[in-house]
Write an enzyme that holds these catalytic residues in place. Structure first.
Site, PDB file in Angstrom:
ATOM      1  NE  ARG A  13      -1.086   2.548   2.822  1.00 12.61           N
ATOM      2  CZ  ARG A  13      -0.526   3.677   3.245  1.00 12.61           C
ATOM      3  NH1 ARG A  13      -0.495   4.750   2.480  1.00 12.61           N
ATOM      4  NH2 ARG A  13       0.037   3.745   4.439  1.00 12.61           N
ATOM      5  CG  ASP A  14       3.108   4.431   2.941  1.00 12.24           C
ATOM      6  OD1 ASP A  14       2.867   5.295   2.078  1.00 12.24           O
ATOM      7  OD2 ASP A  14       3.508   4.713   4.088  1.00 12.24           O
ATOM      8  CG  HIS A 205       4.105   4.986   8.992  1.00 12.11           C
ATOM      9  ND1 HIS A 205       3.383   3.980   8.375  1.00 12.11           N
ATOM     10  CD2 HIS A 205       4.390   5.869   8.001  1.00 12.11           C
ATOM     11  CE1 HIS A 205       3.239   4.255   7.091  1.00 12.11           C
ATOM     12  NE2 HIS A 205       3.840   5.412   6.841  1.00 12.11           N
ATOM     13  CG  HIS A 207       7.651   7.833   4.907  1.00  9.86           C
ATOM     14  ND1 HIS A 207       7.387   7.305   3.676  1.00  9.86           N
ATOM     15  CD2 HIS A 207       6.517   7.696   5.625  1.00  9.86           C
ATOM     16  CE1 HIS A 207       6.134   6.877   3.643  1.00  9.86           C
ATOM     17  NE2 HIS A 207       5.567   7.111   4.820  1.00  9.86           N
ATOM     18  CB  CYS A 238       2.361  10.398   1.011  1.00  6.17           C
ATOM     19  SG  CYS A 238       0.667  11.002   0.904  1.00  6.17           S
ATOM     20  CG  ASN A 247       6.800   3.316   4.090  1.00  5.17           C
ATOM     21  OD1 ASN A 247       6.288   3.420   2.988  1.00  5.17           O
ATOM     22  ND2 ASN A 247       6.168   3.639   5.196  1.00  5.17           N
TER      23      ASN A 247
END
Ligand code: HMG
Ligand code: MG
Length: 284
Positions: A13-14, A205, A207, A238, A247
């Site tokens: 996803r990310d 989380h 990055h 994003c 990430n």
């Protein structure tokens, strides 16, 4: 045996949401199926956002329908509103995530809503999730820095964490969306956030834009956090956060944790293979 740390794999996803090349659904399914053999307990595989906003994630239902679900793995999806929630339920996501921002600038850019408006939307999703017995995670973005508003005050993060807690999020993941955080800022943010939610219900989380993700993980470990989001191959970013790079790479995080005596339970060889697959997908 060392302390256990869980890596929550968010690569499908990310990681993939930001790729310019339209990645075929079959490739996404193959990546998730490989990740399912690596020992993750949770994998974020889709987001049911507006396909106009994030075209790369438009095939979330097909991805969830095509994967081979491994026993004991929870397949997660992001849901920005009720429409997204209904799509996630129809696709049989095992858990959903609502995602708010600690800064107004990013909230507007990412959700076309103020923080308050977004929380009102998420309250409807949370109520539906509660009624359906659907597990719900929460995210807070821009926990140290916003690409539009600059540094974020710990108080602003704490307020959103408290709101997500009240909505019933079982865990809140704290996002350094643009990877500009520094360990001392992460520490100060956590000091305040821990007044809202204990470390057992928080995740980091980070990055890795500035190469400080692992140092930020260390700061969070010192505050007791034991869940970290990562993406195989260091994919990601994003689309609505200028400057957001990947990430922290799952492979790098796993090795970093092992060197510090933590146990993740992941199969290194499978994770490495998934990392190569993810990198190849990026290369097209
Ligand atoms: P909007 O344009 O204000 O809302 O977007 P809208 O209601 O006018 O919707 C626009 C169009 O999308 C409409 O279609 C809707 O029907 C449709 P039209 O009428 O024009 O044909 N639509 C949908 N379609 C399918 N599924 C839906 C859906 N919702 C609306 N769920 C909205 C508001 C929230 C929808 C939009 O801003 C959006 O989708 N934002 C998501 C952006 C995103 O996915 N960003 C990346 C994920 S967040 C992230 O990466 C950070 C994180 O990793 C943590 C960190 O690093 O910090 C989690
Ligand atoms: Mg992210």
């Amino acid at each position: 045996m060392g302390d256990r740390v869980e890596i929550f794999e968010v690569g499908p996803r990310d990681g993939l949401q930001n790729e310019a090349r339209r990645i075929p659904t079959a490739e996404k399914i193959a990546l998730v199926d490989l990740l399912s053999q690596a020992g993750f307990r949770r994998i974020e595989v889709a987001s049911f956002v507006s396909p106009k906003w994030v075209p790369q994630m438009a095939d979330g239902a097909e991805v969830l329908a095509g994967i081979t679900r491994a026993e004991g793995v929870s397949y997660a999806a992001l849901t920005p509103n009720m429409r997204g929630y209904q799509r996630a339920v129809a696709a049989r996501a095992d858990e959903i995530a609502i995602f708010a921002s600690a800064s107004e600038g990013f909230s507007k850019a990412n959700l076309n809503a103020t923080i308050a408006e977004s929380l009102a939307r998420f309250a409807d999703v949370a109520a539906a999730a509660q009624a359906d017995g659907m597990r719900m995670r929460g995210y807070v973005s821009c926990v140290t820095n916003c690409p539009f508003d600059g540094p974020t005050a710990p108080e602003d993060v704490a307020r959103v964490v408290g709101a997500l807690r009240e909505m019933g999020a079982y865990e809140v993941s704290l996002g350094d969306t643009i990877g500009q955080g520094r360990p001392e800022r992460v520490d100060a943010m956590l000091e305040r956030v821990l007044e809202e939610l204990p470390a057992e219900r928080l995740a980091g989380h980070f990055h890795d834009t500035a190469g400080r993700a692992l140092a930020n993980v260390d700061a969070a470990l010192a505050r007791g956090l034991r869940v970290f989001d990562a993406a195989v191959g260091g994919l990601g970013g994003c689309p609505y956060a200028p400057g957001a790079a990947g990430n922290v790479a799952t492979e790098a995080l796993d090795a970093h944790l092992a060197a510090r005596g933590y146990v993740t339970g992941l199969n290194r060889a499978v994770v490495a293979k998934a990392g190569r697959m993810a990198q190849d997908m990026r290369g097209g």
